[in-house]
Scaffold this motif. Structure first.
Motif, PDB file in Angstrom:
ATOM      1  N   SER A   1       0.862  -1.172   0.000  1.00 34.09           N
ATOM      2  CA  SER A   1       0.000   0.000   0.000  1.00 34.09           C
ATOM      3  C   SER A   1       0.904   1.230   0.000  1.00 34.09           C
ATOM      4  CB  SER A   1      -0.882   0.006   1.248  1.00 34.09           C
ATOM      5  OG  SER A   1      -0.078   0.151   2.410  1.00 34.09           O
ATOM      6  N   GLN A   2       0.361   2.369  -0.400  1.00 35.54           N
ATOM      7  CA  GLN A   2       1.179   3.583  -0.398  1.00 35.54           C
ATOM      8  C   GLN A   2       1.665   3.922   1.003  1.00 35.54           C
ATOM      9  OE1 GLN A   2      -0.426   7.034  -2.299  1.00 35.54           O
ATOM     10  NE2 GLN A   2      -0.556   6.038  -4.296  1.00 35.54           N
ATOM     11  N   GLY A   3       0.796   3.740   1.986  1.00 37.24           N
ATOM     12  CA  GLY A   3       1.178   4.034   3.365  1.00 37.24           C
ATOM     13  C   GLY A   3       2.352   3.188   3.827  1.00 37.24           C
ATOM     14  N   ALA A   4       2.337   1.913   3.476  1.00 34.49           N
ATOM     15  CA  ALA A   4       3.436   1.023   3.863  1.00 34.49           C
ATOM     16  C   ALA A   4       4.707   1.395   3.109  1.00 34.49           C
ATOM     17  CB  ALA A   4       3.053  -0.431   3.594  1.00 34.49           C
ATOM     18  N   PHE A   5       4.571   1.689   1.817  1.00 36.59           N
ATOM     19  CA  PHE A   5       5.740   2.048   1.013  1.00 36.59           C
ATOM     20  C   PHE A   5       6.384   3.326   1.546  1.00 36.59           C
ATOM     21  CE2 PHE A   5       8.145   3.634  -2.583  1.00 36.59           C
ATOM     22  CZ  PHE A   5       8.679   2.487  -3.147  1.00 36.59           C
ATOM     23  N   LYS A   6       5.559   4.310   1.947  1.00 42.61           N
ATOM     24  CA  LYS A   6       6.091   5.577   2.469  1.00 42.61           C
ATOM     25  C   LYS A   6       6.886   5.395   3.756  1.00 42.61           C
ATOM     26  CE  LYS A   6       2.462   8.600   2.320  1.00 42.61           C
ATOM     27  NZ  LYS A   6       1.616   9.733   2.089  1.00 42.61           N
ATOM     28  N   LYS A   7       6.591   4.327   4.500  1.00 43.14           N
ATOM     29  CA  LYS A   7       7.347   4.051   5.731  1.00 43.14           C
ATOM     30  C   LYS A   7       8.793   3.653   5.439  1.00 43.14           C
ATOM     31  CE  LYS A   7       4.085   4.135   9.016  1.00 43.14           C
ATOM     32  NZ  LYS A   7       4.122   4.938  10.199  1.00 43.14           N
ATOM     33  N   ILE A   8       9.027   3.087   4.245  1.00 40.34           N
ATOM     34  CA  ILE A   8      10.373   2.584   3.950  1.00 40.34           C
ATOM     35  C   ILE A   8      11.085   3.357   2.840  1.00 40.34           C
ATOM     36  CG2 ILE A   8       9.843   0.262   4.793  1.00 40.34           C
ATOM     37  CD1 ILE A   8       9.678  -0.618   1.818  1.00 40.34           C
ATOM     38  N   ALA A   9      10.347   4.166   2.056  1.00 43.08           N
ATOM     39  CA  ALA A   9      10.972   4.871   0.934  1.00 43.08           C
ATOM     40  C   ALA A   9      10.111   6.044   0.489  1.00 43.08           C
ATOM     41  CB  ALA A   9      11.179   3.910  -0.239  1.00 43.08           C
ATOM     42  N   ASP A  10      10.701   6.906  -0.304  1.00 42.16           N
ATOM     43  CA  ASP A  10       9.981   8.024  -0.912  1.00 42.16           C
ATOM     44  C   ASP A  10       9.160   7.480  -2.079  1.00 42.16           C
ATOM     45  OD1 ASP A  10       9.583  10.261  -2.887  1.00 42.16           O
ATOM     46  OD2 ASP A  10      10.554  11.377  -1.259  1.00 42.16           O
ATOM     47  N   LEU A  11       7.928   7.962  -2.214  1.00 43.26           N
ATOM     48  CA  LEU A  11       7.064   7.477  -3.302  1.00 43.26           C
ATOM     49  C   LEU A  11       7.684   7.718  -4.676  1.00 43.26           C
ATOM     50  CD1 LEU A  11       3.465   8.485  -2.144  1.00 43.26           C
ATOM     51  CD2 LEU A  11       4.552   6.240  -2.061  1.00 43.26           C
ATOM     52  N   ASN A  12       8.507   8.766  -4.820  1.00 38.97           N
ATOM     53  CA  ASN A  12       9.135   9.063  -6.108  1.00 38.97           C
ATOM     54  C   ASN A  12      10.088   7.955  -6.555  1.00 38.97           C
ATOM     55  OD1 ASN A  12       7.807  11.512  -6.392  1.00 38.97           O
ATOM     56  ND2 ASN A  12       9.361  12.608  -5.233  1.00 38.97           N
ATOM     57  N   GLU A  13      10.565   7.156  -5.620  1.00 44.03           N
ATOM     58  CA  GLU A  13      11.463   6.058  -5.987  1.00 44.03           C
ATOM     59  C   GLU A  13      10.725   4.983  -6.791  1.00 44.03           C
ATOM     60  OE1 GLU A  13      14.430   4.654  -3.100  1.00 44.03           O
ATOM     61  OE2 GLU A  13      13.658   6.235  -1.777  1.00 44.03           O
ATOM     62  N   GLY A  14       9.461   4.764  -6.475  1.00 42.67           N
ATOM     63  CA  GLY A  14       8.640   3.822  -7.229  1.00 42.67           C
ATOM     64  C   GLY A  14       8.895   2.359  -6.938  1.00 42.67           C
ATOM     65  N   VAL A  15      10.133   1.920  -7.065  1.00 42.79           N
ATOM     66  CA  VAL A  15      10.516   0.531  -6.820  1.00 42.79           C
ATOM     67  C   VAL A  15      11.780   0.551  -5.973  1.00 42.79           C
ATOM     68  CG1 VAL A  15      11.259  -1.642  -7.883  1.00 42.79           C
ATOM     69  CG2 VAL A  15       9.574  -0.206  -9.044  1.00 42.79           C
ATOM     70  N   VAL A  16      11.791  -0.285  -4.919  1.00 42.99           N
ATOM     71  CA  VAL A  16      12.978  -0.359  -4.067  1.00 42.99           C
ATOM     72  C   VAL A  16      13.346  -1.809  -3.791  1.00 42.99           C
ATOM     73  CG1 VAL A  16      12.667   1.879  -2.951  1.00 42.99           C
ATOM     74  CG2 VAL A  16      11.634  -0.145  -1.930  1.00 42.99           C
ATOM     75  N   LYS A  17      14.628  -2.025  -3.540  1.00 42.96           N
ATOM     76  CA  LYS A  17      15.108  -3.341  -3.132  1.00 42.96           C
ATOM     77  C   LYS A  17      14.863  -3.515  -1.648  1.00 42.96           C
ATOM     78  CE  LYS A  17      18.706  -3.680  -6.603  1.00 42.96           C
ATOM     79  NZ  LYS A  17      20.129  -3.822  -6.873  1.00 42.96           N
ATOM     80  N   VAL A  18      14.329  -4.681  -1.294  1.00 45.77           N
ATOM     81  CA  VAL A  18      14.019  -4.959   0.114  1.00 45.77           C
ATOM     82  C   VAL A  18      14.452  -6.364   0.480  1.00 45.77           C
ATOM     83  CG1 VAL A  18      12.019  -3.401   0.138  1.00 45.77           C
ATOM     84  CG2 VAL A  18      11.685  -5.834  -0.361  1.00 45.77           C
ATOM     85  N   LYS A  19      14.486  -6.588   1.778  1.00 48.90           N
ATOM     86  CA  LYS A  19      14.553  -7.943   2.305  1.00 48.90           C
ATOM     87  C   LYS A  19      13.288  -8.095   3.141  1.00 48.90           C
ATOM     88  CE  LYS A  19      17.437  -6.674   6.268  1.00 48.90           C
ATOM     89  NZ  LYS A  19      18.709  -6.917   6.965  1.00 48.90           N
ATOM     90  N   TYR A  20      12.795  -9.322   3.229  1.00 49.36           N
ATOM     91  CA  TYR A  20      11.574  -9.540   3.995  1.00 49.36           C
ATOM     92  C   TYR A  20      11.633 -10.884   4.711  1.00 49.36           C
ATOM     93  CZ  TYR A  20       9.975 -12.864   0.470  1.00 49.36           C
ATOM     94  OH  TYR A  20       9.873 -13.953  -0.350  1.00 49.36           O
ATOM     95  N   ARG A  21      10.799 -10.972   5.733  1.00 48.12           N
ATOM     96  CA  ARG A  21      10.642 -12.245   6.429  1.00 48.12           C
ATOM     97  C   ARG A  21       9.195 -12.343   6.887  1.00 48.12           C
ATOM     98  NH1 ARG A  21      11.828 -12.198  12.527  1.00 48.12           N
ATOM     99  NH2 ARG A  21      11.709  -9.989  13.020  1.00 48.12           N
ATOM    100  N   ILE A  22       8.711 -13.559   6.872  1.00 47.30           N
ATOM    101  CA  ILE A  22       7.339 -13.838   7.297  1.00 47.30           C
ATOM    102  C   ILE A  22       7.352 -13.971   8.812  1.00 47.30           C
ATOM    103  CG2 ILE A  22       5.437 -15.480   7.136  1.00 47.30           C
ATOM    104  CD1 ILE A  22       6.660 -16.185   4.315  1.00 47.30           C
ATOM    105  N   LEU A  23       6.413 -13.276   9.452  1.00 43.37           N
ATOM    106  CA  LEU A  23       6.312 -13.323  10.904  1.00 43.37           C
ATOM    107  C   LEU A  23       5.306 -14.384  11.321  1.00 43.37           C
ATOM    108  CD1 LEU A  23       6.155  -9.482  11.501  1.00 43.37           C
ATOM    109  CD2 LEU A  23       8.162 -10.967  11.600  1.00 43.37           C
ATOM    110  N   LYS A  24       5.519 -14.953  12.495  1.00 47.48           N
ATOM    111  CA  LYS A  24       4.598 -15.966  13.002  1.00 47.48           C
ATOM    112  C   LYS A  24       3.373 -15.308  13.583  1.00 47.48           C
ATOM    113  CE  LYS A  24       7.994 -19.463  13.820  1.00 47.48           C
ATOM    114  NZ  LYS A  24       8.593 -20.401  14.691  1.00 47.48           N
TER     115      LYS A  24
END
Length: 130
Positions: free
Chosen positions: A107-130
């Motif tokens: 979602s835009q809100g989640a994306f804004k927490k980790i990057a600027d919307l102008n970036e559009g696409v960012v490299k991430v690492k992720y993990r599934i939480l229990k």
């Protein structure tokens, strides 16, 4: 009597096989072993705000949600931008993304927490939480 034992042996082997398949499928789908995986993420366009997601929820760009191709709805995932170490926890409530190189659309809100919307696409690492 001999036929009965053969049928019983076959049934027992089938039972064990199905049990193993069940355990493997449950364990690999939503379990977290604490390790991170890498991918790229983007975010939903504004035109989807207010529309129904695949889970039946209404998409709100301010919520911390995302789309994944196969994770169960309700699965919580920590997503970390590898460039700035900012993270967000999202809940999967939709299917996607359409791009094969991405595992999530946020979602835009989640994306804004980790990057600027102008970036559009960012490299991430992720993990599934229990």
């Amino acid at each position: 009597m001999k036929t009965f034992y053969k049928i019983a042996q076959y049934a027992f082997k089938l039972y064990i096989f199905l049990l193993v398949l069940f355990v493997i499928s449950c364990g690999s789908r939503n379990a977290s072993n604490g390790s991170y995986r890498s991918t790229t993420v983007s975010y939903y366009a504004n035109k989807f705000n207010g529309k129904k997601t695949s889970s039946g929820e209404t998409y709100r760009h301010s919520k911390m949600t995302g789309a994944h191709k196969s994770l169960s709805f309700g699965t919580r995932v920590e997503v970390v931008n590898v460039e700035n170490d900012r993270s967000v926890i999202i809940t999967v409530n939709d299917r996607g993304p359409l791009k094969p190189s991405r595992e999530f659309d946020l979602s835009q809100g989640a994306f804004k927490k980790i990057a600027d919307l102008n970036e559009g696409v960012v490299k991430v690492k992720y993990r599934i939480l229990k």
